[in-house]
Scaffold this active site. Structure first.
Site, short mmCIF file in Angstrom:
data_model
loop_
_atom_site.label_atom_id
_atom_site.label_comp_id
_atom_site.label_asym_id
_atom_site.label_seq_id
_atom_site.Cartn_x
_atom_site.Cartn_y
_atom_site.Cartn_z
N ASN A 92 34.31 34.13 51.39
CA ASN A 92 33.34 35.12 51.83
C ASN A 92 33.82 36.54 51.53
OD1 ASN A 92 31.83 32.97 52.80
ND2 ASN A 92 32.77 33.09 54.82
N ASP A 94 32.64 39.17 53.27
CA ASP A 94 32.49 39.99 54.47
C ASP A 94 33.84 40.14 55.18
OD1 ASP A 94 32.85 37.80 56.56
OD2 ASP A 94 31.13 37.00 55.48
N HIS A 109 37.08 35.93 46.65
CA HIS A 109 36.01 36.49 45.82
C HIS A 109 35.78 37.98 46.06
CE1 HIS A 109 34.40 32.09 45.57
NE2 HIS A 109 35.33 32.34 44.68
N ALA A 218 29.76 25.48 62.29
CA ALA A 218 31.08 26.07 62.43
C ALA A 218 31.37 26.51 63.85
CB ALA A 218 31.21 27.26 61.47
#
Length: 244
Positions: A92, A94, A109, A218
């Site tokens: 992610n 964020d 990433h 999750a």
């Protein structure tokens, strides 16, 4: 616990952030349903229409800033605060793991709240507010771009991620379809004696052979595992919860 304590490595994907309201890319209602990959997330798109690419990532950045860490992010951070040795490798872009309190986080990433030079990927700049505009340049005079790895680009921190997974005593995989390469191949780097657990609503379908499956979202699944580990003061595979 000391640095010689069992090492929990957590590999997270879009599913963990989706529960914070961050739109995923691959779901049927995800980002790629509205945007063609080749228009906004490739080096060719950047060369062809950088303003469109910047606008797309500005929208993503706004979404991330509005989001808040959810129960799964908070549970993982709480383990670390209790003295467990925890490393997070995330697909992610964020910062929700960090905002929850996790300190050892590797972003495979990239990070959307950073800009980087178009000519030197080592030159990164935080974006505490606002976005990137045409004409914003790095210290070498080159246009700034989002600090994200686009389709067709190498993953610069992949070797580092492999080294972390190779040190795992237990590998917890959360909210990933295991479809994005080379990230999905990280599971193969876990030691042969390390337990591997996949937490995902589709875990029964997605888990490779030998991987324990917890088919839950999750927030629920990670919180349940962390509660067991916190109570026992150790990492273990709760077979009453999991199928393999």
């Amino acid at each position: 616990m000391t640095s010689h304590s069992p090492h929990l490595v957590v590999f997270t994907g879009a599913g963990i952030s989706a529960e914070s309201g961050i739109q995923t890319f691959r779901a049927s209602d995800g980002l790629w349903a509205d945007h063609a990959i080749e228009d906004v997330a490739t080096p060719q798109a950047w060369r062809r229409d950088p303003e469109r690419v910047l606008r797309f990532y500005d929208e993503r950045r706004t979404q991330v800033r509005r989001a808040r860490p959810n129960a799964a992010h908070q549970a993982l951070a709480s383990l670390e605060k209790q003295g467990f040795r925890v490393s997070v490798v995330t697909q992610n872009i964020d910062d929700l793991h960090e905002r929850a309190g996790s300190r050892d986080v590797l972003h495979l990433h990239g990070e959307i709240l950073k800009a980087r030079s178009s000519v030197d990927e080592r030159m990164r700049y935080p974006l505490p507010r606002g976005g990137i505009k045409l004409g914003d340049i790095c210290d070498k005079g080159s246009q700034l771009r989002p600090d994200v790895v686009w389709f067709g680009e190498p993953v610069p921190r992949y070797v580092e991620a492999c080294e972390i997974v190779e040190q795992a005593d237990l590998l917890l995989v959360v909210g990933t379809s295991l479809a994005v390469m080379p990230a999905a191949a990280l599971l193969e780097r876990a030691p042969l004696d390390a337990e591997v657990i996949l937490v995902d609503p589709a875990a029964e379908r997605l888990a490779p052979p030998g991987v324990a499956r917890l088919p839950q979202p999750a927030g629920r699944g990670v919180t349940e595992l962390v509660r067991h580990w916190s109570r026992e003061g150790r990492l273990w595979l709760p077979e009453t919860l999991l199928g393999a």
